[in-house]
Design a protein around this motif. Structure first.
Motif, PDB file in Angstrom:
ATOM      1  N   LEU A  89      53.655 -55.194  38.330  1.00  0.00           N
ATOM      2  CA  LEU A  89      52.844 -55.635  39.472  1.00  0.00           C
ATOM      3  C   LEU A  89      52.369 -54.443  40.293  1.00  0.00           C
ATOM      4  CD1 LEU A  89      54.875 -58.763  40.657  1.00  0.00           C
ATOM      5  CD2 LEU A  89      52.613 -58.766  39.591  1.00  0.00           C
ATOM      6  N   GLY A  90      53.197 -53.406  40.387  1.00  0.00           N
ATOM      7  CA  GLY A  90      52.790 -52.195  41.096  1.00  0.00           C
ATOM      8  C   GLY A  90      51.586 -51.539  40.435  1.00  0.00           C
ATOM      9  N   ILE A  91      51.574 -51.493  39.111  1.00  0.00           N
ATOM     10  CA  ILE A  91      50.424 -50.931  38.384  1.00  0.00           C
ATOM     11  C   ILE A  91      49.179 -51.762  38.643  1.00  0.00           C
ATOM     12  CG2 ILE A  91      49.479 -50.501  36.078  1.00  0.00           C
ATOM     13  CD1 ILE A  91      52.356 -49.840  35.180  1.00  0.00           C
ATOM     14  N   MET A  92      49.323 -53.086  38.604  1.00  0.00           N
ATOM     15  CA  MET A  92      48.171 -53.959  38.852  1.00  0.00           C
ATOM     16  C   MET A  92      47.583 -53.713  40.233  1.00  0.00           C
ATOM     17  SD  MET A  92      49.580 -57.553  37.277  1.00  0.00           S
ATOM     18  CE  MET A  92      49.843 -57.785  35.512  1.00  0.00           C
ATOM     19  N   ARG A  93      48.438 -53.503  41.225  1.00  0.00           N
ATOM     20  CA  ARG A  93      47.955 -53.312  42.596  1.00  0.00           C
ATOM     21  C   ARG A  93      47.291 -51.952  42.787  1.00  0.00           C
ATOM     22  NH1 ARG A  93      53.202 -56.156  43.871  1.00  0.00           N
ATOM     23  NH2 ARG A  93      52.553 -58.323  44.290  1.00  0.00           N
ATOM     24  N   ASP A  94      47.427 -51.064  41.815  1.00  0.00           N
ATOM     25  CA  ASP A  94      46.663 -49.818  41.857  1.00  0.00           C
ATOM     26  C   ASP A  94      45.187 -50.068  41.573  1.00  0.00           C
ATOM     27  OD1 ASP A  94      48.856 -48.312  42.474  1.00  0.00           O
ATOM     28  OD2 ASP A  94      49.213 -47.612  40.430  1.00  0.00           O
ATOM     29  N   PHE A  95      44.880 -51.203  40.931  1.00  0.00           N
ATOM     30  CA  PHE A  95      43.491 -51.541  40.623  1.00  0.00           C
ATOM     31  C   PHE A  95      42.866 -52.423  41.703  1.00  0.00           C
ATOM     32  CE2 PHE A  95      45.240 -50.428  36.513  1.00  0.00           C
ATOM     33  CZ  PHE A  95      44.212 -49.724  35.908  1.00  0.00           C
ATOM     34  N   PRO A 101      50.952 -63.125  41.349  1.00  0.00           N
ATOM     35  CA  PRO A 101      51.921 -63.381  40.276  1.00  0.00           C
ATOM     36  C   PRO A 101      51.899 -64.858  39.906  1.00  0.00           C
ATOM     37  CG  PRO A 101      52.907 -62.093  42.051  1.00  0.00           C
ATOM     38  CD  PRO A 101      51.587 -62.592  42.566  1.00  0.00           C
ATOM     39  N   PHE A 102      51.845 -65.120  38.606  1.00  0.00           N
ATOM     40  CA  PHE A 102      51.854 -66.504  38.134  1.00  0.00           C
ATOM     41  C   PHE A 102      53.215 -66.873  37.566  1.00  0.00           C
ATOM     42  CE2 PHE A 102      50.706 -69.856  34.995  1.00  0.00           C
ATOM     43  CZ  PHE A 102      50.237 -70.783  35.910  1.00  0.00           C
ATOM     44  N   GLU A 106      53.396 -62.699  33.959  1.00  0.00           N
ATOM     45  CA  GLU A 106      51.934 -62.777  33.986  1.00  0.00           C
ATOM     46  C   GLU A 106      51.429 -62.862  35.421  1.00  0.00           C
ATOM     47  OE1 GLU A 106      50.310 -66.327  32.106  1.00  0.00           O
ATOM     48  OE2 GLU A 106      52.229 -67.344  32.387  1.00  0.00           O
ATOM     49  N   ALA A 107      50.189 -62.390  35.610  1.00  0.00           N
ATOM     50  CA  ALA A 107      49.605 -62.378  36.952  1.00  0.00           C
ATOM     51  C   ALA A 107      48.086 -62.360  36.845  1.00  0.00           C
ATOM     52  CB  ALA A 107      50.085 -61.160  37.744  1.00  0.00           C
ATOM     53  N   PHE A 108      47.446 -62.920  37.876  1.00  0.00           N
ATOM     54  CA  PHE A 108      45.992 -62.887  38.002  1.00  0.00           C
ATOM     55  C   PHE A 108      45.583 -61.684  38.841  1.00  0.00           C
ATOM     56  CE2 PHE A 108      46.784 -67.467  37.415  1.00  0.00           C
ATOM     57  CZ  PHE A 108      45.888 -67.751  36.395  1.00  0.00           C
ATOM     58  N   LEU A 109      44.438 -61.098  38.500  1.00  0.00           N
ATOM     59  CA  LEU A 109      43.847 -60.026  39.289  1.00  0.00           C
ATOM     60  C   LEU A 109      42.383 -60.361  39.542  1.00  0.00           C
ATOM     61  CD1 LEU A 109      45.756 -58.645  36.878  1.00  0.00           C
ATOM     62  CD2 LEU A 109      45.099 -56.550  38.046  1.00  0.00           C
ATOM     63  N   ASP A 110      41.957 -60.276  40.787  1.00  0.00           N
ATOM     64  CA  ASP A 110      40.541 -60.416  41.118  1.00  0.00           C
ATOM     65  C   ASP A 110      39.965 -59.006  41.240  1.00  0.00           C
ATOM     66  OD1 ASP A 110      38.019 -60.788  42.223  1.00  0.00           O
ATOM     67  OD2 ASP A 110      38.660 -62.482  43.454  1.00  0.00           O
ATOM     68  N   LEU A 126      41.080 -52.861  29.827  1.00  0.00           N
ATOM     69  CA  LEU A 126      41.587 -51.857  28.881  1.00  0.00           C
ATOM     70  C   LEU A 126      42.428 -50.803  29.586  1.00  0.00           C
ATOM     71  CD1 LEU A 126      38.498 -51.283  26.541  1.00  0.00           C
ATOM     72  CD2 LEU A 126      40.779 -52.059  25.833  1.00  0.00           C
ATOM     73  N   ALA A 127      41.971 -50.343  30.752  1.00  0.00           N
ATOM     74  CA  ALA A 127      42.731 -49.339  31.502  1.00  0.00           C
ATOM     75  C   ALA A 127      44.079 -49.903  31.941  1.00  0.00           C
ATOM     76  CB  ALA A 127      41.923 -48.875  32.713  1.00  0.00           C
ATOM     77  N   LEU A 128      44.090 -51.173  32.360  1.00  0.00           N
ATOM     78  CA  LEU A 128      45.339 -51.819  32.763  1.00  0.00           C
ATOM     79  C   LEU A 128      46.311 -51.904  31.588  1.00  0.00           C
ATOM     80  CD1 LEU A 128      46.962 -53.467  34.885  1.00  0.00           C
ATOM     81  CD2 LEU A 128      45.808 -55.514  33.993  1.00  0.00           C
ATOM     82  N   LYS A 129      45.813 -52.327  30.429  1.00  0.00           N
ATOM     83  CA  LYS A 129      46.660 -52.427  29.249  1.00  0.00           C
ATOM     84  C   LYS A 129      47.258 -51.072  28.874  1.00  0.00           C
ATOM     85  CE  LYS A 129      44.845 -54.561  25.729  1.00  0.00           C
ATOM     86  NZ  LYS A 129      46.005 -55.360  25.238  1.00  0.00           N
ATOM     87  N   ARG A 130      46.420 -50.023  28.940  1.00  0.00           N
ATOM     88  CA  ARG A 130      46.900 -48.682  28.570  1.00  0.00           C
ATOM     89  C   ARG A 130      47.999 -48.212  29.504  1.00  0.00           C
ATOM     90  NH1 ARG A 130      41.293 -47.551  27.146  1.00  0.00           N
ATOM     91  NH2 ARG A 130      40.905 -46.883  29.296  1.00  0.00           N
ATOM     92  N   ARG A 131      47.801 -48.431  30.819  1.00  0.00           N
ATOM     93  CA  ARG A 131      48.801 -47.961  31.779  1.00  0.00           C
ATOM     94  C   ARG A 131      50.121 -48.713  31.628  1.00  0.00           C
ATOM     95  NH1 ARG A 131      47.582 -46.964  37.912  1.00  0.00           N
ATOM     96  NH2 ARG A 131      49.823 -46.584  37.674  1.00  0.00           N
TER      97      ARG A 131
END
Length: 395
Positions: A89-95, A101-102, A106-110, A126-131
Motif C-alpha cells: 500500500l505504501g508503494i501504491m501511495r507513491d503514485f 484497500p479492498f 488488493e486495492a483500487f487506485l484512482d 506497469l511501473a506499479l507492477k515492477r516496483r
C-alpha cells in the motif's frame, strides 16, 4: 475527463509471501493451510504450482495432500501478510493518494490526475507492477478501467502477473459471454435466482428488462443490471477503512456439533470475543449476525436487529441463540459457527436501568477486558468453555 482506475490484485498472496521470504520455495508447490488435527485444516492459499495440481482455496488439507504429495504445507502467519500488505500500500501511495484497500491483497487506485506525472494508465500499471515485484518480491495482476467495477473485472481476466485494460466499449465482447457467476457481486445464491429467470451469462443479465429485475430483487436488481452493462460511479475512497462497519469471529469446529446446547457454548465464546473487540474500538452495534455451515458446506446466515446499540456479550449471545433456535433444526450437524455485530456506531452514553442489572453486566465484562489485556486471553473465561463443547480455550 474519463476516470482511470486500477485494481491491483496480488497473485496467490499468502503463498507468494512465503516464496518471497524463502527463495528455496520459488517454483515449488506451496500450500498455506490450517491445522488438520483441529478440523481447521482447509487451504487458505496455494501457489500457482500447487494450483496446477488441482489444489484450490477452501479445499480440505487431506485432499490437497493427496493431489500434491510433494507440496510444501505451511501454517498461516497473518502478521507476515499484514506487513507485506502495508508495504505494498505504501508503494501504491507513491503514485496517488487515492488508494482504497479492498482486501489484504488488493486495492483500487484512482490515477486520473497522475497522467502528467507518470504517463498513461497502462504505463502507471506497469511501473506499479515492477516496483512491487522488485521491492516486495511478489507479483500482481492489474486491471485498468474507467471505473472500479471494470478495473476489478479486468484484473481477473489475466492471471498471474497480468495487465488487462477493459473499456466500456469492450464490455459486450469481453464480459457478456462469461457466466453470470463471474460478474462481481453475483454469488451462488443470486446465480441460482438469476438462472430461474433464464439468465446464464453476463450478457443475458445486461439485456434483461431492468424493470423486472427491480420488481424481483429491488434496488439490488438494478445494481446488478448496471454492473452487467459496465456502469459504476462509485469513487475510490482512501478513507473507506477509517471506521469499522462490523466485527465478527468464526471458527471451524473440531467435530460436527448436533445439539443446540453444544452450539450455544461456542456462540457464547464467540459473543465474548466479538464484544471485547467492539468495546476496544469504542463502538456499539444493533445488528447481530449468526452464520452456520453444515458438514456438506451448506451455509446459513441470519441477522437480528436489536432495539438499541450494544457492546455486551450477553445481548449478542441472546440474539444469536434466538436465531439458532428459529432457523437451525436440532440434530442437524454444524461444522462452522460465526457471530458478528454489525451496524456499528460510536458507543453512545450508557442508559441507567432501574435496578442496575445492566450496569453490573458492563462492569463485569469490562473487568474481564482489563484482566485479559494484562494477563492474556486465557486468564479468564466462562465455565462453559471447560465443557467438551468449548473450542476457543482448548485445554
Amino acid at each position: 475527463m474519463e476516470r482511470a482506475i486500477l485494481l491491483a490484485d496480488m497473485d496467490a498472496f499468502y503463498a507468494s509471501v512465503h516464496q518471497a521470504l524463502d527463495p528455496g520455495l520459488k517454483g515449488r508447490p506451496v500450500v498455506v493451510a490450517g491445522d488438520p488435527a483441529a478440523r481447521r485444516g482447509v487451504v487458505l492459499a496455494a501457489s500457482y504450482e500447487a494450483k496446477a495440481r488441482g489444489v484450490k482455496t477452501g479445499m480440505p488439507v487431506h485432499e490437497a495432500r493427496r493431489l500434491c504429495p510433494d507440496g510444501v504445507f505451511i501454517r498461516p502467519q497473518h502478521h507476515l501478510y499484514l506487513h507485506f500488505s502495508t508495504r505494498i500500500l505504501g508503494i501504491m501511495r507513491d503514485f496517488t493518494p487515492l488508494v482504497e484497500p479492498f482486501s489484504i491483497d488488493e486495492a483500487f487506485l484512482d490515477v486520473t490526475g497522475c497522467r502528467n506525472l507518470f504517463g498513461p494508465p497502462e504505463e502507471i500499471a506497469l511501473a506499479l507492477k515492477r516496483r512491487i515485484r522488485r521491492e516486495v518480491g511478489v507479483t500482481c495482476s492489474v486491471g485498468v478501467g474507467p471505473n472500479k467495477l471494470l478495473a476489478k473485472m479486468a484484473a481477473g481476466l489475466q492471471k498471474p502477473d497480468g495487465l488487462t485494460v477493459l473499456r466500456r466499449e469492450d464490455v459486450p465482447a469481453r464480459l457478456w459471454p462469461l457466466p453470470v457467476r463471474e460478474l462481481f457481486g453475483v454469488g451462488p445464491r443470486y446465480e441460482e435466482h438469476l438462472r430461474r429467470l433464464g439468465i446464464r451469462t453476463i450478457g443475458d443479465l445486461a439485456n434483461f428488462p431492468v424493470r423486472i429485475l427491480k420488481m424481483r430483487f429491488g434496488v439490488y436488481g438494478e445494481l446488478l443490471w448496471r454492473c452487467a452493462n459496465g456502469v459504476d460511479e462509485s469513487p475510490v475512497d482512501p478513507h473507506s477503512l477509517d471506521s469499522c462497519k462490523s466485527v465478527g469471529h468464526q471458527i471451524t469446529l473440531p467435530r460436527d456439533y448436533r445439539r443446540h446446547r453444544e452450539i450455544k457454548v461456542v456462540i457464547l465464546e464467540l459473543a465474548d470475543r466479538v464484544a471485547a473487540r467492539v468495546r476496544a474500538g469504542g463502538y456499539a452495534g444493533r445488528t447481530v449476525v449468526l452464520s452456520l455451515k453444515d458438514a456438506g458446506f451448506r451455509y446459513l446466515s441470519r441477522l437480528k436487529t436489536l432495539p438499541a446499540p450494544t457492546d455486551l456479550a450477553a445481548d449478542i449471545y441472546r440474539a444469536a441463540v434466538s436465531l439458532l433456535e428459529r432457523h437451525w433444526p436440532e440434530g442437524w450437524p454444524v461444522r462452522m459457527v460465526g457471530v458478528a455485530l454489525a451496524g456499528l456506531v460510536a458507543r453512545p452514553p450508557a442508559q441507567a436501568t432501574l435496578f442496575g442489572e445492566r450496569e453490573r453486566l458492563e462492569m463485569a465484562e469490562r473487568a474481564c477486558d482489563h484482566i485479559r489485556e494484562r494477563f492474556g486471553a486465557r486468564a479468564v473465561f466462562r465455565a462453559s468453555s471447560l465443557t467438551g463443547a468449548g473450542v476457543l480455550y482448548a485445554r
